[in-house]
Design a protein around this motif. Structure first.
Motif, mmCIF file in Angstrom:
data_model
loop_
_atom_site.group_PDB
_atom_site.id
_atom_site.type_symbol
_atom_site.label_atom_id
_atom_site.label_comp_id
_atom_site.label_asym_id
_atom_site.label_seq_id
_atom_site.Cartn_x
_atom_site.Cartn_y
_atom_site.Cartn_z
ATOM 1 N N UNK A 188 0.850 -1.066 0.037
ATOM 2 C CA UNK A 188 -0.116 0.028 -0.078
ATOM 3 C C UNK A 188 0.716 1.267 0.181
ATOM 4 N N UNK A 189 0.652 2.054 -1.083
ATOM 5 C CA UNK A 189 1.566 3.248 -1.282
ATOM 6 C C UNK A 189 0.739 4.416 -0.834
ATOM 7 N N UNK A 190 1.022 5.305 0.318
ATOM 8 C CA UNK A 190 0.418 6.688 0.590
ATOM 9 C C UNK A 190 1.387 7.564 0.000
ATOM 10 N N UNK A 191 0.833 8.367 -1.028
ATOM 11 C CA UNK A 191 1.596 9.419 -1.518
ATOM 12 C C UNK A 191 1.131 10.625 -1.807
ATOM 13 N N UNK A 192 -0.094 11.235 -1.271
ATOM 14 C CA UNK A 192 -0.652 12.329 -1.831
ATOM 15 C C UNK A 192 0.091 13.614 -1.006
ATOM 16 N N UNK A 193 0.504 14.428 -2.040
ATOM 17 C CA UNK A 193 1.386 15.543 -1.266
ATOM 18 C C UNK A 193 0.488 16.403 -0.646
ATOM 19 N N UNK A 194 -0.718 16.525 -0.529
ATOM 20 C CA UNK A 194 -1.670 17.399 0.033
ATOM 21 C C UNK A 194 -2.886 16.870 1.070
ATOM 22 N N UNK A 195 -4.032 17.539 1.108
ATOM 23 C CA UNK A 195 -5.043 16.816 1.591
ATOM 24 C C UNK A 195 -6.206 16.971 1.127
ATOM 25 N N UNK A 196 -6.934 15.926 0.419
ATOM 26 C CA UNK A 196 -8.188 16.264 -0.195
ATOM 27 C C UNK A 196 -9.002 16.867 0.590
ATOM 28 N N UNK A 197 -9.820 17.530 -0.064
ATOM 29 C CA UNK A 197 -10.921 18.464 0.749
ATOM 30 C C UNK A 197 -11.585 17.472 1.962
ATOM 31 N N UNK A 198 -11.560 18.036 3.185
ATOM 32 C CA UNK A 198 -12.381 17.388 4.312
ATOM 33 C C UNK A 198 -11.699 16.223 5.037
ATOM 34 N N UNK A 199 -10.527 15.814 4.325
ATOM 35 C CA UNK A 199 -10.205 14.430 4.785
ATOM 36 C C UNK A 199 -9.158 14.890 6.172
ATOM 37 N N UNK A 200 -9.551 14.011 7.130
ATOM 38 C CA UNK A 200 -8.967 14.193 8.654
ATOM 39 C C UNK A 200 -7.971 13.195 8.718
ATOM 40 N N UNK A 201 -8.402 11.797 8.542
ATOM 41 C CA UNK A 201 -7.721 10.626 9.105
ATOM 42 C C UNK A 201 -7.426 9.466 7.777
ATOM 43 N N UNK A 202 -6.520 8.835 7.809
ATOM 44 C CA UNK A 202 -6.288 7.840 6.815
ATOM 45 C C UNK A 202 -5.955 6.503 7.807
ATOM 46 N N UNK A 203 -6.845 5.210 7.596
ATOM 47 C CA UNK A 203 -6.721 4.172 8.394
ATOM 48 C C UNK A 203 -6.483 3.082 7.260
ATOM 49 N N UNK A 204 -5.393 2.283 7.433
ATOM 50 C CA UNK A 204 -5.074 1.012 6.587
ATOM 51 C C UNK A 204 -4.943 -0.273 7.421
ATOM 52 N N UNK A 205 -5.783 -1.273 6.998
ATOM 53 C CA UNK A 205 -5.827 -2.551 7.560
ATOM 54 C C UNK A 205 -5.129 -3.620 6.532
ATOM 55 N N UNK A 206 -4.007 -3.870 6.884
ATOM 56 C CA UNK A 206 -3.343 -4.960 6.043
ATOM 57 C C UNK A 206 -4.213 -6.130 5.738
ATOM 58 N N UNK A 207 -4.850 -6.609 6.466
ATOM 59 C CA UNK A 207 -5.706 -7.937 6.518
ATOM 60 C C UNK A 207 -4.758 -9.305 6.710
ATOM 61 N N UNK A 208 -5.043 -10.225 6.373
ATOM 62 C CA UNK A 208 -4.443 -11.493 6.658
ATOM 63 C C UNK A 208 -3.594 -11.852 5.376
ATOM 64 N N UNK A 209 -2.470 -12.710 5.546
ATOM 65 C CA UNK A 209 -1.835 -13.096 6.778
ATOM 66 C C UNK A 209 -1.193 -11.879 7.344
ATOM 67 N N UNK A 210 -0.971 -11.998 8.496
ATOM 68 C CA UNK A 210 -0.214 -11.116 9.179
ATOM 69 C C UNK A 210 1.176 -11.062 9.287
ATOM 70 N N UNK A 211 1.976 -11.407 8.028
ATOM 71 C CA UNK A 211 3.341 -11.254 8.079
ATOM 72 C C UNK A 211 3.785 -11.005 6.746
ATOM 73 N N UNK A 212 3.235 -10.093 6.012
ATOM 74 C CA UNK A 212 3.618 -9.783 4.876
ATOM 75 C C UNK A 212 2.954 -8.359 4.053
ATOM 76 N N UNK A 213 2.437 -7.649 4.774
ATOM 77 C CA UNK A 213 1.952 -6.355 4.358
ATOM 78 C C UNK A 213 2.839 -5.357 4.339
#
Length: 181
Positions: free
Chosen positions: A57-82
């Motif tokens: 997962x690449x997070x690369x926005x250089x600014x903030x989209x209008x109204x965005x406050x938070x970013x949450x990333x859930x890598x999911x299973x398996x829990x060894x490789x995300x």
């Protein structure tokens, strides 16, 4: 399970007044592999659920989209490789990496919105211009960590109570061991 490449960046209609964006809002764009992309604005939270598989997962926005406050990333299973790669949005930024579990952390300062990570095993913070500082906070656990320089402005942090962290183009690193004994 699929092994996905998920990217978050600037939308093609960002700050452009047109039929799709009549107010000229700053937009974000999320893509997953070669599937249909999703451009958005006026959303408070961006939640990326990567699902099963070894995802990048690449997070690369250089600014903030209008109204965005938070970013949450859930890598999911398996829990060894995300892996989550966070590219710094500004130069000379104070970035903070705070582990919350073996596969969770919060990262503030690198993106203009706070980033919360769960089920994520590897985190990469790219400072881009080398003028950023990163503080790595410890945990309340009695854990052991290793900080290993790998080159000028780059290194790796590993702890049994944290996702692994790699950092690039960082001018200063501070480690706070936390309250664990």
């Amino acid at each position: 399970p699929e092994h996905n490449a998920i990217n978050y960046g600037v939308g093609p209609n960002s700050a452009v007044v047109n039929l799709l964006n009549p107010g000229g809002a700053i937009t974000g764009l999320v893509t997953v592999d070669n599937y249909e992309s999703n451009e958005f604005a006026n959303k408070t939270n961006l939640v990326i659920n990567a699902g099963a598989g070894s995802d990048e997962i690449h997070l690369g926005h250089p600014g903030t989209p209008t109204a965005l406050v938070s970013i949450a990333v859930d890598g999911g299973d398996p829990t060894a490789s995300d892996t989550v790669i966070i590219t710094d949005a500004d130069s000379a930024t104070a970035i903070v990496f705070k582990p919350t579990s073996e596969s969770g952390a919060t990262v503030s300062g690198a993106q203009t919105s706070a980033v919360t990570l769960t089920n994520t095993e590897h985190v990469v913070v790219n400072g881009l211009d080398g003028a950023d500082a990163i503080t790595i906070n410890g945990t309340a656990l009695d854990d052991t960590f290793v900080l290993q320089p790998t080159g000028t402005g780059s290194g790796q942090f590993a702890s049994d109570a944290s996702p692994d962290l790699s950092f690039l183009s960082i001018a200063a690193v501070t480690v706070d061991g936390g309250s664990g004994g």
